[in-house]
Design a protein around this motif. Structure first.
Motif, PDB file in Angstrom:
ATOM      1  N   ILE B 366       0.916  -1.225  -0.243  1.00 31.21           N
ATOM      2  CA  ILE B 366       0.101   0.023   0.072  1.00 31.21           C
ATOM      3  C   ILE B 366       1.001   1.392   0.175  1.00 31.21           C
ATOM      4  CG2 ILE B 366      -1.736   1.187   1.174  1.00 31.21           C
ATOM      5  CD1 ILE B 366      -2.357  -1.283   2.635  1.00 31.21           C
ATOM      6  N   ILE B 367       0.648   2.178  -0.855  1.00 35.66           N
ATOM      7  CA  ILE B 367       1.420   3.339  -0.925  1.00 35.66           C
ATOM      8  C   ILE B 367       0.467   4.562  -1.124  1.00 35.66           C
ATOM      9  CG2 ILE B 367       1.800   3.479  -3.569  1.00 35.66           C
ATOM     10  CD1 ILE B 367       4.763   3.878  -2.859  1.00 35.66           C
ATOM     11  N   GLY B 368       0.954   5.571  -0.475  1.00 30.95           N
ATOM     12  CA  GLY B 368       0.137   6.819  -0.665  1.00 30.95           C
ATOM     13  C   GLY B 368       0.631   7.964   0.169  1.00 30.95           C
ATOM     14  N   ALA B 369       0.114   9.289   0.070  1.00 28.26           N
ATOM     15  CA  ALA B 369       0.676  10.277   0.912  1.00 28.26           C
ATOM     16  C   ALA B 369       0.558  10.064   2.301  1.00 28.26           C
ATOM     17  CB  ALA B 369       0.047  11.239   0.247  1.00 28.26           C
ATOM     18  N   THR B 370       1.199  10.734   2.936  1.00 26.65           N
ATOM     19  CA  THR B 370       0.905  10.993   4.501  1.00 26.65           C
ATOM     20  C   THR B 370      -0.491  11.241   4.728  1.00 26.65           C
ATOM     21  OG1 THR B 370       3.483  11.687   4.703  1.00 26.65           O
ATOM     22  CG2 THR B 370       1.659  12.126   6.299  1.00 26.65           C
ATOM     23  N   GLY B 371      -0.771  10.463   5.467  1.00 23.82           N
ATOM     24  CA  GLY B 371      -2.651  10.867   5.959  1.00 23.82           C
ATOM     25  C   GLY B 371      -3.382  10.578   5.048  1.00 23.82           C
ATOM     26  N   SER B 372      -2.973   9.190   4.076  1.00 24.19           N
ATOM     27  CA  SER B 372      -4.190   9.001   3.102  1.00 24.19           C
ATOM     28  C   SER B 372      -4.726   7.567   3.891  1.00 24.19           C
ATOM     29  CB  SER B 372      -3.380   8.442   1.805  1.00 24.19           C
ATOM     30  OG  SER B 372      -2.352   7.638   1.966  1.00 24.19           O
ATOM     31  N   GLY B 373      -4.591   7.203   4.899  1.00 25.24           N
ATOM     32  CA  GLY B 373      -5.463   6.243   5.838  1.00 25.24           C
ATOM     33  C   GLY B 373      -4.426   4.804   5.467  1.00 25.24           C
ATOM     34  N   LYS B 374      -3.259   4.813   5.108  1.00 25.99           N
ATOM     35  CA  LYS B 374      -2.708   3.457   5.109  1.00 25.99           C
ATOM     36  C   LYS B 374      -2.587   2.785   6.435  1.00 25.99           C
ATOM     37  CE  LYS B 374       1.131   5.212   3.833  1.00 25.99           C
ATOM     38  NZ  LYS B 374       1.092   7.000   3.782  1.00 25.99           N
TER      39      LYS B 374
END
Lengths: 649, 576
Positions: B366-374
């Motif tokens: 899972i990858i995504g911006a800081t605070g994206s809910g990972k």
């Protein structure tokens, strides 16, 4: 970052019996209030004297009643001497003796006028005594609260003067228990026992004086009970004191266990450790129970034992007094007063004893707090600070050595120079001492040998505050305090304006996610920070350092939890910030390292190589090996980060 | 609440407490008997000049005294034991209850407050119990006994007691009722003081780095001053009690003599009875005063009991299934089906309609911006939080239907914050699998790329670890945390940004070594670095809690703009 073995880290569990030194020291802490203490003593003395006079006067009242009763039984017209002679003639010599000893008016009943006078006087006395005793309690309360306030302030102050190593070694929950549970216990002890202790002690003195005045013989009997009581108390207390100390030590241990379990709450659950954690808790809890039960039981014996001694005393007085009244050498009123005195005198003794467990427990706590107050402090700031001429941010380490533990070298004979405005990247395998090195520059720890200079001035020759004010640090640990996001950013610089805070937040991309929060900058962060993500916390810590606007910047894995797009943006902002400043960077990002003016390659506490990226690569030394191992495969276009067989470190 | 707490936790010690009451009653009766014997000495001995009678009664008094001390000591033994067991049980109950809590409840109370409640608050209630059980139980016995004995001496004067006791009780009641709110305020002020101190200790490095010691001291001074102000107010009320009681007490003895004199004069009362009456009255009032000291403790104890009760009454938001699934096929398969999550009261969901499957032997990243809910997504699997819509399935079974311990036994979690427990390297590694052999530990260390530095530590596996792992570096901590999860040989591995503190080479070696170990396991990795997840069988790109891309690296680079952007940002960071 301490390396203390945990077992030896906590303060010693078994302590010698230091009751009196600690008790004296606790008493000495009242010294700043000595004027009020003096007033308290005076008031207590007067109030106790007045109270002590009471039974004596009540004894007079009893005598008046008794004389009235006897007088009524003797027909009017018969003189006392006639009645006495009659009694002797009837063989009732004892009664005759008694008659001779009191003031009887034959045929007349109780003299109510005299009785009223005496009783009014007594009532006035008691009223005065109560008022004074209230005043005394009021003042004493002020004294106690002021002292406890100071004790708490001293403890807090001490925290700031302890070396960091102290916090590394001490389990947090244990330390917390000292500054909260123990201080609280002391406060309660002082508040509940001091006033009673004082009154009780003075009462004993007052009552003894009155007893001696009435009958030296009975007083002597009564007085035997004082040394007896003291001896018994001392003997029992000696056995309960270690249990009280154990009680508070176990409380500290338990607190530490609870603290750890609650902090790592999720892990405990997911790793299926709840039962084991509870078993460990149960064991300490059981130990705490054993100790506190022993302490309470042993010290609880004191009171019944003293009551027993008091009762023995009462019996002795009743019998001997009774015999002496019967033989006429003492008036009944005197015996009655005496019994009342002996009750009054047993009561404060018992009360002192009942205070004993409270007091012992309080002193055990005091000892633990004093232990903290006595802990070795960090080397004090120099009293002759050297002012650096120009602040440019030139940092030099000259043959610096440092170790936490004598047998574990951490930094060995390390020398380096960071020119003003330069970026210094520190690379090396984990555990090489990178974080330790920047900790030393912050003077978080005292080096063992060598020297560190900032703009040519030895950092030990300037106050710590002055050194640290020039440094902005972003730590690995993303600690934020429980407060709003705005306050947490503002932590970096006291007195920063709203505009400055916002500017810092924007530059470090805090602004972006804060705007999405329902309460924006007023969002309250709880200590464990569950409401914002770790990456966001990291950004806030960067904003905090950004706002501080330091001449020296230390970034220890500052963006490890931030997503790479944001990181890139932040790094650009940081780069702008860095141009003017000397900075130390610990990071894994190749770009950061490559662009650095100086790269330090650390291995086991030593700098094995230093230079620029190009220079070091050309040298084909440690950096080259590290680079080829770490970064050669990292470029995304190469698709596969080929695992390197040679795990050279 | 106080009563409820006492009733619940003193129940097992009812018998012992009943014995305490009986013994104290006996002891009190014995001590009440003494003045009566004394009256005998005066009336029958002194007045008649019978010295023999005086001595004989004296001996009897001695015996009574002996009975008294024996009863008292046994009562203290039983009382102290029951009270301390009470404290022990309450502490254990709180600890047990918090153990069942979810992150939500722990954060709701705040760990520091839970700690205070578990130790300090229990301490307060326990103190009330121990003083009542060892000393105060005697108070009512003493007053009732005193009343009876006094009435035996002279009924005519008993109206004095009818006046004195209510006056005393009213006075004390008035004062104590004013103290309660003060103590309530005091306990919450203590909480504040503790919180500030805890923050100072845990944030000591930041405080020092930013030279905020003066600020912290000022902040503490405010909390300290407020606590002191409240304590002063409570104390000022408290010091009223003792003089008031003394005044009523002394006024009563004066009244006894004055009114008693009249009765003696008219021949309704013997003078010895007057003396005894006086003694009894004093005894009753003394008992009332003793009860007063207990009354002083009640306000604070009841506030503490409320705080304890709050914890004990809080149900964990993790509802254990009513008919739990006790066995799992053990395929090691993880599926998210239409999963959404939002915090109560929040307007926007953290996760929105997420579906994907991870089969055994597969890795999903899972990858995504800081605070994206990972991280939120990851914590749904071990039920650290529960979904608000949709379901998380392990081996095809909803996690909310699986017996929690069984579920957890299949999961290896590496949290974002690598937290180690105080102990040794070995004790930390065995955290999830106490039966693991040393060889297994070393194997896990090898995979986690931690073998070398552990081997270099003094004591190796037995090397000490400080609380939180503060005595090892961040990278070392993270690797130990990974090894700890691997020792469990989990079927579902959850890595929450677990490679962030590792350099790229270590990261790569670790993932290569991980392969064979996770052949039978479903692996879910949250990561920041593309290089970490490039090999994943499936990559999920999260943005604002929604899946914006799902597929392999090669596909996503082409089809998912968000992913392409992440990749290019890393080129800027790491590539040449």
């Amino acid at each position: 970052m301490g390396h203390g073995p945990m077992a030896g880290a906590a303060m010693p569990v078994e302590k010698s019996l230091d009751f009196w030194p600690s008790a004296r020291r606790l008493a000495r802490r009242l010294a700043p209030e000595r004027l009020r203490v003096l007033a308290v003593l005076t008031l207590a003395l007067v109030s106790v004297t007045l109270t002590a006079l009471g039974p004596r006067l009540l004894g007079h009242a009893t005598n008046i009643i008794f004389a009235g009763v006897i007088g009524k039984n003797i027909p009017a017209g018969v003189s006392v001497s006639q009645a006495e002679a009659a009694a002797r003639a009837a063989g009732n010599t004892n009664f005759a003796d008694m008659l001779a000893s009191i003031h009887v008016v034959p045929g007349v009943g109780i003299d109510f006028t005299a009785l009223r006078q005496v009783l009014t006087l007594v009532m006035a006395l008691y009223l005065a005594a109560s008022t004074l005793s209230w005043l005394q309690g009021y003042l004493l309360n002020d004294v106690v609260q002021a002292s406890v306030y100071r004790l708490r302030a001293d403890v807090e102050d001490k925290l700031h003067r302890l070396p960091l190593g102290f916090f590394d070694r001490q389990p947090r929950g244990e330390l917390l228990s000292r500054v909260t549970n123990d201080v609280d216990n002391i406060s309660q002890t002082l508040q509940q026992s001091l006033s009673q202790l004082l009154t009780s002690l003075l009462s004993v003195i007052g009552v003894v004086t009155m007893m001696v005045l009435i009958s030296p013989l009975l007083a002597a009997i009564a007085l035997v009970s004082i040394p007896a009581s003291m001896l018994v108390t001392a003997l029992i207390a000696k056995r309960s004191q270690p249990q009280f100390i154990a009680t508070w030590t176990h409380t500290g241990t338990l607190n530490a266990q609870i603290e750890e379990a609650y902090t790592g709450h999720d892990l405990v659950k997911v790793f299926g450790r709840r039962r084991e954690i509870e078993a460990i808790f149960e064991a300490t809890n059981a130990e705490l129970y054993e100790a506190s039960f022993a302490a309470q039981f042993i010290s609880g014996i004191i009171m019944p034992t003293l009551m027993f001694i008091g009762n023995l005393n009462y019996v002795a007085i009743a019998v001997v007094g009774g015999l002496r009244v019967a033989t006429g050498s003492l008036s009944l009123g005197d015996v009655q007063a005496f019994i009342q005195y002996s009750r009054q005198f047993t009561q404060p003794l018992t009360q002192i004893a009942s205070m004993a467990n409270l007091l012992q427990s309080g002193v055990a706590s005091a000892e633990r707090v004093f232990e903290l107050l006595d802990a070795d402090e960090q080397v004090p700031d120099t009293d002759r600070p050297v002012r650096a001429g120009v602040r440019r941010g030139r940092v030099a380490l000259d043959r610096v050595s440092f170790r936490y533990l004598p047998d574990q070298p951490l930094i060995e004979d390390l020398s380096m120079l960071a020119e003003p405005g330069h970026t210094v990247a520190i690379v090396g395998p984990t555990g090489a001492g990178k974080t330790t090195l920047v900790n030393l520059i912050m003077r978080f720890y005292e080096i063992d040998s060598g020297r560190i200079t900032l703009d040519g001035v030895d950092i030990t020759a300037m106050p710590r505050a002055e050194l640290r004010r020039q440094v902005g640090m972003v730590l690995q640990d993303t600690w934020l305090f429980g407060g709003t996001i705005r306050d947490n950013i503002a932590y970096g610089r006291p007195g920063a304006t709203e505009a400055e805070i916002l500017a810092a937040a924007e530059a470090t991309y805090v602004d972006r996610f804060v705007r999405a929060l329902p309460h924006g900058y007023d969002t309250v962060i709880d200590e464990e920070g569950s409401n914002i993500s770790t990456g966001e916390r990291q950004l806030i810590t960067i904003a905090r350092a950004f706002l501080a606007d330091p001449s020296l910047l230390i970034l220890d894995e500052a963006t490890s939890s931030v997503d790479t797009r944001t990181e890139l943006l932040v790094q650009r902002a940081m780069a702008a910030l860095r141009t003017e400043r000397t900075s130390f960077v610990i990071a894994h990002r190749l770009s950061t390292i490559r662009d650095a003016d100086l790269i330090l390659v650390m291995q086991s506490g030593r700098i094995v190589e230093q230079g620029t990226h190009a220079g070091l690569l050309a040298a084909e030394g440690a950096y080259f090996r590290l680079y080829s191992a770490q970064f050669a495969g990292a470029v995304v276009e190469e698709e596969r980060p080929a695992p390197v067989a040679d795990q050279h470190r | 609440m106080l009563i409820r707490l006492l009733r619940r936790f003193l129940r097992p010690y009812r018998a012992a407490l009943a014995a305490v009451v009986a013994l104290q009653m006996l002891a009190t009766m014995a001590s009440l008997y003494l003045p009566s014997l004394n009256a005998d000495i005066i009336d029958n001995g002194v007045a008649k000049g019978d010295t023999h009678y005086i001595v004989a009664t004296g001996a009897w008094m001695l015996l009574v005294t002996l009975v008294q001390i024996t009863c008292s000591i046994v009562a203290v033994y039983l009382g102290a034991r029951s009270a301390m067991r009470f404290g022990r049980d309450v502490r254990a109950a709180i600890f047990h209850r918090v153990g069942q809590f979810c992150a939500r409840e722990v954060n709701g109370f705040g760990a520091p407050s839970l700690i205070t409640r578990n130790t300090n608050d229990v301490q307060q209630v326990q103190m009330l119990v121990v003083t009542s059980a060892t000393m105060m139980i005697a108070a009512p016995v003493m007053s009732i006994g005193g009343v009876i004995m006094a009435l035996r001496e002279d009924v005519g004067l008993s109206w004095l007691m009818m006046v004195a006791v209510p006056v005393l009780l009213t006075a004390i009641g008035l004062i104590v009722s004013r103290m309660v709110p003060q103590f309530r305020a005091m306990q919450s002020r203590i909480d504040v003081v503790n919180r500030v101190l805890r923050e100072q200790i845990s944030g000591i490095r930041v405080v020092r780095a930013f030279v905020r010691e003066p600020h912290e001291t000022a902040r503490f001074a405010v909390a300290n001053a407020e606590l002191t102000r409240t304590a002063l107010r409570a104390g000022r009320l408290m010091v009223l009690i003792f003089p008031t009681v003394m005044l009523v007490l002394n006024a009563s003895s004066v009244a006894v003599l004055w009114f008693g004199a009249g009765r003696v004069d008219s021949g309704q009362m013997q003078i010895g009875a007057l003396t005894a009456f006086l003694a009894y009255l004093l005894q009753i009032l003394m008992a009332v005063m003793m009860a007063t000291f207990m009354a002083i403790m009640i306000p604070r104890a009841s506030v503490c009991a409320d705080r304890i009760g709050e914890v004990l009454d809080t149900e964990s938001s993790l509802r254990p299934p009513s008919e739990p699934v006790m066995t799992l096929p053990g395929r090691g398969e993880l599926e998210l089906r239409g999963v959404s999550f939002h915090y109560p009261g929040a307007s926007e969901p953290v996760l929105h309609d997420i579906s994907f499957t991870v089969r055994a032997g597969q890795t999903t990243a899972i990858i995504g911006a800081t605070g994206s809910g990972k991280s939120t997504l990851l914590s749904l699997v071990p039920r650290l939080i529960d979904v608000t819509a949709g379901s998380v399935l392990v081996d095809g079974i909803d996690v909310r239907a699986i017996e929690p311990d069984l579920l957890w036994s299949r999961i290896g979690l590496v949290p974002q914050r690598a937290y180690l427990f105080s102990g040794t390297v070995a004790s930390n590694l065995r955290y999830g699998n106490p039966a693991a052999t040393d060889a297994e530990l070393w194997e896990a260390l090898s995979v986690a790329q931690a073998r070398d530095f552990v081997a270099a530590m003094p004591g190796q596996l037995e090397a000490p670890i400080a609380q939180g792992g503060s005595n090892v570096s961040g990278g070392q901590r993270q690797r130990l945390s990974i090894a700890r999860a691997l020792v469990r040989k989990p079927q579902i591995c959850l890595f929450d940004d677990a490679f962030s503190a590792l350099d790229l080479a270590t990261d790569a070696r670790l993932r290569a070594a991980l392969g064979p170990l996770t052949e039978q396991a479903a692996v879910l990795i949250v990561a920041q670095r593309v290089s970490t997840i490039i090999d994943a069988d499936q990559i999920i790109v999260l943005e604002g809690g929604r899946v914006v891309g799902l597929g392999r690296h090669d596909e996503l680079v082409q089809t998912c703009p968000a992913y392409a952007e992440i990749v290019s940002s890393q080129l800027g960071l790491d590539a040449a």
